[in-house]
Motif scaffolding. Structure first.
Motif, PDB file in Angstrom:
ATOM      1  N   ASP A   1      -3.103   5.726   0.469  1.00 42.22           N
ATOM      2  CA  ASP A   1      -4.178   6.075   0.917  1.00 42.22           C
ATOM      3  C   ASP A   1      -4.286   7.686   0.944  1.00 42.22           C
ATOM      4  O   ASP A   1      -5.359   8.350   1.208  1.00 42.22           O
TER       5      ASP A   1
ATOM      6  N   VAL B   1      -0.507  -2.096  -4.986  1.00 40.92           N
ATOM      7  CA  VAL B   1      -0.486  -0.660  -5.496  1.00 40.92           C
ATOM      8  C   VAL B   1      -0.836  -0.866  -6.850  1.00 40.92           C
ATOM      9  O   VAL B   1      -0.117  -1.278  -7.621  1.00 40.92           O
TER      10      VAL B   1
ATOM     11  N   GLY C   1       0.972  -1.277   0.198  1.00 39.25           N
ATOM     12  CA  GLY C   1       0.097  -0.014  -0.085  1.00 39.25           C
ATOM     13  C   GLY C   1       0.882   1.150  -0.259  1.00 39.25           C
ATOM     14  O   GLY C   1       0.281   2.389   0.364  1.00 39.25           O
TER      15      GLY C   1
END
Length: 377
Positions: A113, A80, A32
């Motif tokens: 994020d 990702v 991530g």
């Protein structure tokens, strides 16, 4: 492919200037996350407090500063899919001890994020004006612990009467104040009353009333109440210390329960005795403007940043540029924050190709206001 070591500016001892090293490890992205080659790093007042008092970093030295970071994606962590190598993105690093996300280094890791792609037509510097200065008012306005106004993309927004809502913004001449006005307007709040700042600029963002910030707390509160009467339920303070935070608190309704969100969380102390009686009391909310601390709210916001920029619902603020990872000039900026000087937001072009170099002295002299047309008046 990124090298194994890099240039970085480090806090190695609290209360001492930053130092330049050339062999700091390059971090690797985890799930991530992405690794970026940092193009722009922008310090803010909390970075001075970190350097000089240990705010956020006292137990994790050596530490890297700055939470306004833009860069070019060079590697993707597992899972990702949002970005590709070569994309330019802006993001807000976390404040956790030992963070490898901060900007004063050639390569940094960011959590996907809490990032957004720089849209076509905007520069990396435009993006770097956002993270610290827009997330603080975002949390102040829309988090349940502060003003608790529904964020405009939430289900609760469908039943909230934004048009007939009034908000007070104190500190309209600050960047957190400017973005507070923009976010209030983005949400559709009908009456946005602002203390301080440039009238034409703030009205271009959606402010409806601009109030002169000069005068005693009682005088300024009276000016506010001439506009809002005794019905104000929402006040956001971007700049004031406790002795003048009472302006916003006293502007709140005396018969209905209002909410006051502030960026400076010091105890009210003696100023509390000057707060006028309120039949239903009021909620005092301290703002921690961190995407990581408020992930649900902030992730949804970062997803919308590119469209908000393109639609001009968010307008980047003014800045000046310094070429290179210049430790002496970084320390000069932090010293200026420490000494209470007026500082135009300063962007350090960590990657120096095509960067324009301006003398750091431009920050401190009002005659160069064309770099920041809308300073506090």
């Amino acid at each position: 492919m990124a090298p194994q070591t890099q240039k970085s500016l480090l806090v190695t001892e609290i209360g001492k200037p930053l130092t330049l090293v050339t062999d700091h490890p390059v971090p690797q992205p985890g799930p991530g996350q992405v690794l970026i080659r940092v193009t722009v790093a922008g310090p803010n007042p909390h970075d001075q407090k970190a350097r000089d008092t240990g705010l956020f970093i006292a137990d994790s030295l050596p530490a890297i500063l700055t939470n306004d970071v833009v860069g070019e994606v060079v590697a993707l962590g597992s899972g990702v899919t949002k970005y590709s190598p070569g994309d330019h993105i802006v993001g807000q690093p976390g404040f956790a001890p030992g963070s490898v996300q901060n900007g004063f280094q050639e390569f940094a890791v960011l959590d996907v994020d809490f990032t957004a792609k720089i849209p076509t037509g905007f520069t990396d510097d435009d993006g770097a004006t956002l993270p610290t200065n827009i997330i603080a008012p975002l949390v102040s306005l829309f988090d349940s612990a502060t003003l608790d106004i529904p964020a405009p993309w939430t289900p609760e927004a469908k039943s909230f009467d934004y048009k007939n809502t009034t908000i007070l913004v104190l500190g309209g001449g600050s960047n957190c104040g400017r973005f507070g006005v923009q976010l209030a307007s983005l949400a559709g709040i009908g009456q946005i009353v602002v203390v301080g700042g440039n009238e034409s600029e703030l009205k271009s963002y959606g402010a409806t009333h601009i109030i002169d910030r000069h005068g005693s707390p009682d005088e300024i509160t009276a000016r506010i109440r001439d506009i809002v009467g005794d019905d104000l339920l929402y006040a956001y303070d971007a700049v004031n210390p406790p002795e003048t935070q009472i302006i916003g608190i006293n502007a709140l309704s005396t018969t209905k329960k209002g909410r006051f969100a502030r960026l400076l969380p010091s105890p009210l102390g003696e100023a509390e005795s000057q707060i006028k009686p309120k039949k239903e009391g009021y909620v005092l909310g301290n703002t921690f403007g961190s995407s990581h601390a408020k992930p649900e709210l902030c992730k949804a916001f970062w997803e919308r940043v590119p469209e908000y920029l393109v639609e001009k619902k968010i307008v980047p603020t003014k800045y000046i540029v310094v070429k290179g990872l210049d430790v002496d000039k970084v320390n000069e900026v932090l010293d200026a924050y420490r000494d209470g000087k007026r500082v135009v937001k300063t962007h350090f072009h960590v990657v120096t190709e095509n960067a324009i170099e301006y003398s750091i002295t431009l920050i401190f002299f009002p005659k160069y206001t064309y770099f920041n047309q809308y300073q506090e008046e």
